[in-house]
Design a protein around this motif. Structure first.
Motif, PDB file in Angstrom:
ATOM      1  N   VAL A  63       0.839  -1.208   0.000  1.00 50.97           N
ATOM      2  CA  VAL A  63       0.000   0.000   0.000  1.00 50.97           C
ATOM      3  C   VAL A  63       0.871   1.253   0.000  1.00 50.97           C
ATOM      4  N   CYS A  64       0.345   2.292  -0.654  1.00 51.35           N
ATOM      5  CA  CYS A  64       1.026   3.593  -0.574  1.00 51.35           C
ATOM      6  C   CYS A  64       0.393   4.426   0.529  1.00 51.35           C
ATOM      7  N   GLY A  65      -0.675   3.895   1.143  1.00 53.59           N
ATOM      8  CA  GLY A  65      -1.422   4.702   2.117  1.00 53.59           C
ATOM      9  C   GLY A  65      -2.251   5.719   1.362  1.00 53.59           C
ATOM     10  N   ARG A  66      -1.728   6.926   1.278  1.00 55.14           N
ATOM     11  CA  ARG A  66      -2.396   7.979   0.505  1.00 55.14           C
ATOM     12  C   ARG A  66      -1.499   8.363  -0.672  1.00 55.14           C
ATOM     13  N   SER A  67      -2.117   8.669  -1.805  1.00 59.21           N
ATOM     14  CA  SER A  67      -1.323   9.172  -2.922  1.00 59.21           C
ATOM     15  C   SER A  67      -1.054  10.660  -2.693  1.00 59.21           C
ATOM     16  N   ILE A  68       0.178  11.073  -3.008  1.00 62.04           N
ATOM     17  CA  ILE A  68       0.547  12.483  -2.829  1.00 62.04           C
ATOM     18  C   ILE A  68       0.026  13.279  -4.012  1.00 62.04           C
ATOM     19  N   THR A  82      -2.427  20.552  -4.003  1.00 61.34           N
ATOM     20  CA  THR A  82      -3.665  21.074  -3.438  1.00 61.34           C
ATOM     21  C   THR A  82      -4.741  21.108  -4.523  1.00 61.34           C
ATOM     22  N   GLY A  83      -5.832  20.433  -4.258  1.00 63.80           N
ATOM     23  CA  GLY A  83      -6.928  20.372  -5.235  1.00 63.80           C
ATOM     24  C   GLY A  83      -6.678  19.399  -6.366  1.00 63.80           C
ATOM     25  N   GLY A  84      -5.602  18.610  -6.283  1.00 61.17           N
ATOM     26  CA  GLY A  84      -5.263  17.684  -7.365  1.00 61.17           C
ATOM     27  C   GLY A  84      -6.078  16.395  -7.310  1.00 61.17           C
ATOM     28  N   HIS A  85      -5.820  15.529  -8.297  1.00 66.45           N
ATOM     29  CA  HIS A  85      -6.514  14.241  -8.407  1.00 66.45           C
ATOM     30  C   HIS A  85      -6.384  13.467  -7.085  1.00 66.45           C
ATOM     31  N   PHE A  86      -7.510  12.975  -6.578  1.00 65.56           N
ATOM     32  CA  PHE A  86      -7.554  12.218  -5.316  1.00 65.56           C
ATOM     33  C   PHE A  86      -7.174  13.073  -4.099  1.00 65.56           C
ATOM     34  N   HIS A  87      -7.439  14.381  -4.186  1.00 56.12           N
ATOM     35  CA  HIS A  87      -7.112  15.233  -3.028  1.00 56.12           C
ATOM     36  C   HIS A  87      -7.898  14.801  -1.791  1.00 56.12           C
ATOM     37  N   PHE A  88      -9.033  14.115  -2.031  1.00 61.37           N
ATOM     38  CA  PHE A  88      -9.878  13.663  -0.911  1.00 61.37           C
ATOM     39  C   PHE A  88      -9.213  12.558  -0.083  1.00 61.37           C
ATOM     40  N   CYS A  89      -8.078  12.065  -0.559  1.00 63.43           N
ATOM     41  CA  CYS A  89      -7.349  11.076   0.258  1.00 63.43           C
ATOM     42  C   CYS A  89      -6.594  11.746   1.395  1.00 63.43           C
ATOM     43  N   ASN A  90      -6.469  13.076   1.292  1.00 61.43           N
ATOM     44  CA  ASN A  90      -5.880  13.889   2.363  1.00 61.43           C
ATOM     45  C   ASN A  90      -4.356  13.814   2.473  1.00 61.43           C
ATOM     46  N   GLU A 145      -2.325  16.270   0.478  1.00 61.20           N
ATOM     47  CA  GLU A 145      -1.953  17.351  -0.429  1.00 61.20           C
ATOM     48  C   GLU A 145      -0.594  17.892  -0.009  1.00 61.20           C
ATOM     49  N   ALA A 146       0.247  18.179  -1.001  1.00 62.06           N
ATOM     50  CA  ALA A 146       1.557  18.751  -0.703  1.00 62.06           C
ATOM     51  C   ALA A 146       1.986  19.631  -1.866  1.00 62.06           C
ATOM     52  N   ASP A 147       2.509  20.819  -1.539  1.00 66.26           N
ATOM     53  CA  ASP A 147       2.953  21.765  -2.564  1.00 66.26           C
ATOM     54  C   ASP A 147       4.344  22.275  -2.234  1.00 66.26           C
ATOM     55  N   GLY A 148       5.189  22.308  -3.259  1.00 64.42           N
ATOM     56  CA  GLY A 148       6.564  22.780  -3.052  1.00 64.42           C
ATOM     57  C   GLY A 148       7.450  21.618  -2.620  1.00 64.42           C
ATOM     58  N   GLU A 194       9.725  21.090  -0.370  1.00 63.07           N
ATOM     59  CA  GLU A 194       9.884  20.743   1.052  1.00 63.07           C
ATOM     60  C   GLU A 194       8.658  19.997   1.574  1.00 63.07           C
ATOM     61  N   ALA A 195       7.477  20.509   1.204  1.00 62.80           N
ATOM     62  CA  ALA A 195       6.246  19.841   1.666  1.00 62.80           C
ATOM     63  C   ALA A 195       6.125  18.457   1.027  1.00 62.80           C
ATOM     64  N   CYS A 196       6.598  18.329  -0.216  1.00 64.14           N
ATOM     65  CA  CYS A 196       6.548  17.031  -0.890  1.00 64.14           C
ATOM     66  C   CYS A 196       7.445  16.023  -0.172  1.00 64.14           C
ATOM     67  N   ARG A 197       8.615  16.517   0.212  1.00 61.49           N
ATOM     68  CA  ARG A 197       9.550  15.657   0.945  1.00 61.49           C
ATOM     69  C   ARG A 197       8.957  15.237   2.284  1.00 61.49           C
ATOM     70  N   LEU A 198       8.339  16.186   2.948  1.00 64.27           N
ATOM     71  CA  LEU A 198       7.703  15.910   4.237  1.00 64.27           C
ATOM     72  C   LEU A 198       6.589  14.868   4.075  1.00 64.27           C
ATOM     73  N   ALA A 199       5.830  14.992   2.978  1.00 63.60           N
ATOM     74  CA  ALA A 199       4.729  14.028   2.743  1.00 63.60           C
ATOM     75  C   ALA A 199       5.290  12.609   2.645  1.00 63.60           C
ATOM     76  N   VAL A 200       6.411  12.457   1.951  1.00 65.07           N
ATOM     77  CA  VAL A 200       7.030  11.129   1.835  1.00 65.07           C
ATOM     78  C   VAL A 200       7.415  10.619   3.222  1.00 65.07           C
ATOM     79  N   ARG A 201       8.047  11.476   4.007  1.00 65.19           N
ATOM     80  CA  ARG A 201       8.476  11.044   5.347  1.00 65.19           C
ATOM     81  C   ARG A 201       7.283  10.635   6.207  1.00 65.19           C
ATOM     82  N   ARG A 202       6.199  11.427   6.091  1.00 64.90           N
ATOM     83  CA  ARG A 202       4.999  11.117   6.887  1.00 64.90           C
ATOM     84  C   ARG A 202       4.456   9.736   6.494  1.00 64.90           C
TER      85      ARG A 202
END
Ligand SMILES: [Zn+2]
Length: 446
Positions: free
Chosen positions: A146-151, A154-162, A164-167, A169-177
Motif C-alpha cells: 500500500v502507498c497509504g495515501r497518494s501524494i 492542493t486540489g489535485g486528483h484524489f485530493h480527498f485522500c488527504n 496534499e503537498a505543494d513545493g 519541502e512539503a513534498c519531501r515531508l509528505a514522503v516522510r509522513r
C-alpha cells in the motif's frame, strides 16, 4: 515432510518467467512454499501427499494486480450518483475498510489475484488493512502493498485522500509522513484525472517537486510510481526519475491524444516500469454499447461512450507501439475502481494491443512482482510462496483461459472455491438513507 505435501497436477504450466510444460506438469507444495516444479517426467507424488488433479488445467503463478483502489469497488451502488465526490462524501472510513476486505477476497477467489498494490486510499484505511493482515487477523487475502495515501497537489486528483503537498519541502515531508505511517511505496498524482475540478491535460507537479519526492522515497528504499494522463506529466516523471509510470495517456492541451515516440523512446531507455492499466473504462464502454443496442442513448451517454472508445483505442495503440519499439517492462494493473474480480479482460486487451501471450503473462506475474518488490511471488520456483492459480486450458495458446480460474492456492492454502458467495458482488455502498414517514400534518384550529 511429514506427509504434508500438496501436489497440484495439470496439463500445462507456465512458470511466470520463461519455462513452460505442455504435456503434464506438477507443483509440489510444502509448508506454504513451493518445493519443486516438474514437467511430464516428474516423479510420482510422495506417499501421503494430497494430490489435486486438473486434467485440462493450466498452472500459473498467482496473478498480480499492480494498480487497485481497494476502498472503492462501488459498481452497482444501489442509490445515488457514483462519482468520486459522492462516494467520498457519503462513505465512512470504516465502511471503506470493510469494502477493502470484500474487494481483496473477490480478486483472490474470482480472478486468482494473489498479490496486489493499492495505489491510493483515504486517510489510514489501507495502512490499517495492512496492519490487520500483518497481525494475521485473516489469511484468505492477496499479499498487499500500500502507498497509504497518494501524494497530490492542493486540489489535485484524489485530493480527498488527504495527502496534499505543494513545493519541494512539503513534498519531501509528505514522503516522510507516509513512510512513518507504514507506506510500502510512494504514489504521486502527476496530472489531473477523474476527480472533479482537476485537468487531465495538465501536469500537476513541477520537476523540482517530483525530484524531491523521488529522492526522499529512494533514500528510504521505497519504489515510486506516478499517475500521468498529460503528456507533460510523463516528461516530468522521466525527468524526475520515477520507477514506474501509470496510464501514460499522452493527453494534449487541445484534447487530442498524441503518442510521442521520442518520449516513448525515453520510457524504454530509462528502463521504467510501464503500467498501461489497459482495461480502465472497458466495462463501462461495453455496457454503454449494450444499452445502445436496446435503445437510443441520451446525449450524456453518447458522450461517455465516445470518450471510453477514444480512451480504449488510445491505450491499445500506445501499448502496441511501445511493444513494437522494444518495450518489455509492462505490468498488469486493473485500476479496479468499480469491479473487483475482473482481471483477465486486461490480459486479453494486452494481447489485442499486440503483446505475445508470454509477455502478457509476464506482465501479470514476474514483471509485476519485480516492479512492486514482491520478492516471494510472480514465479513458480522452489522456495517461492505457494501462490498458484489453475485455469481451464493453456493461456499461452489462448489468453482467454486466464478468465476461467478453477483453483487458487494462496501461501499453500488450497482455497474453497465454492465460498465466493460469502463475499458477493454487490453495491458496496452506504445504506440508502432511511425514509422516515412524515407525521400527518396537524392542523391547529383555533
Ligand atoms: Zn488509479
Amino acid at each position: 515432510m511429514d506427509g504434508h505435501t500438496t501436489v497440484i497436477r495439470g496439463r500445462s504450466l507456465f512458470d511466470g518467467v520463461d519455462t513452460e510444460h505442455r504435456e503434464g506438469a506438477s507443483v509440489w507444495i510444502e509448508a506454504g512454499r513451493i518445493r519443486a516444479v516438474y514437467g511430464r517426467e516428474g516423479p510420482p507424488p510422495p506417499p501421503g501427499a494430497r494430490v489435486l488433479d486438473f486434467p485440462d488445467g493450466g498452472i500459473l503463478p498467482g496473478f498480480i494486480d499492480t494498480h487497485v483502489h481497494l476502498i472503492l469497488g462501488t459498481a452497482h451502488r444501489n442509490h445515488g450518483p457514483k462519482s468520486y465526490n459522492h462516494v467520498m462524501g457519503e462513505d465512512s472510513d470504516a465502511l471503506m475498510l470493510l469494502r477493502c476486505v470484500r474487494n481483496g477476497y473477490l480478486h483472490l477467489m474470482k480472478a486468482g489475484v494473489t498479490a496486489m498494490r493499492d495505489v491510493g486510499a483515504r486517510n489510514r484505511i489501507t495502512l490499517d488493512l495492512k496492519e490487520g493482515l500483518s497481525a494475521g487477523l485473516f489469511h484468505a487475502f492477496p499479499a498487499v502493498q500500500v502507498c497509504g495515501r497518494s501524494i497530490t497537489m492542493t486540489g489535485g486528483h484524489f485530493h480527498f485522500c488527504n495527502e496534499e503537498a505543494d513545493g519541494p519541502e512539503a513534498c519531501r515531508l509528505a514522503v516522510r509522513r507516509l513512510v512513518k505511517e507504514g507506506a510500502d511505496f510512494i504514489k504521486v498524482m502527476g496530472s489531473g484525472g477523474g476527480t472533479y475540478i482537476t485537468d487531465a491535460r495538465r501536469a500537476s507537479y513541477t520537476v523540482e517537486e517530483l525530484r524531491a519526492i523521488v529522492d526522499e522515497a529512494h533514500r528510504h528504499g521505497k519504489v515510486t510510481t506516478i499517475h500521468c494522463l498529460a503528456t507533460q506529466s510523463v516528461v516530468n516523471a522521466l525527468d524526475a526519475g520515477f520507477d514506474c509510470i501509470e496510464h501514460y495517456e499522452f493527453q494534449e492541451m487541445d484534447y487530442t491524444r498524441n503518442f510521442n515516440r521520442a518520449i516513448g523512446r525515453r520510457m524504454i531507455d530509462q528502463d521504467v516500469w510501464l503500467s498501461p492499466t489497459i482495461q480502465t473504462g472497458y466495462r463501462r464502454m461495453e455496457s454503454l454499447r449494450a444499452l445502445r443496442d436496446r435503445r437510443p442513448l441520451t446525449p450524456g451517454e453518447q458522450e461517455a461512450l465516445t470518450y471510453f472508445e477514444w480512451k480504449q483505442e488510445g491505450q491499445l495503440y500506445v501499448t502496441g507501439e511501445l511493444y513494437r519499439m522494444g518495450a518489455r517492462k509492462f505490468i498488469m494493473g486493473t485500476d479496479a475502481i468499480a469491479e473487483f474480480g475482473d482481471y483477465a479482460i486486461g490480459l486479453e486487451l494486452l494481447v489485442a494491443a499486440g503483446l505475445p501471450t508470454k509477455d502478457t503473462l509476464r506482465a501479470a506475474t514476474s514483471n509485476a512482482a519485480a516492479a512492486c518488490g514482491f520478492d516471494d511471488a510472480g514465479m513458480l520456483a522452489p522456495g517461492k510462496a505457494a501462490d498458484v492459480v489453475v485455469v481451464r486450458g493453456n493461456p499461452l495458446d489462448d489468453i482467454r483461459a486466464t478468465g476461467d480460474v478453477v483453483q487458487v492456492v494462496k501461501g499453500g492454502f488450497v482455497l474453497p472455491m465454492d465460498s465466493l458467495a460469502l463475499f458477493p458482488h454487490g453495491p458496496g455502498a452506504a445504506a440508502p438513507p432511511v425514509r422516515r414517514r412524515r407525521p400527518d400534518p396537524q392542523v391547529i384550529r383555533t
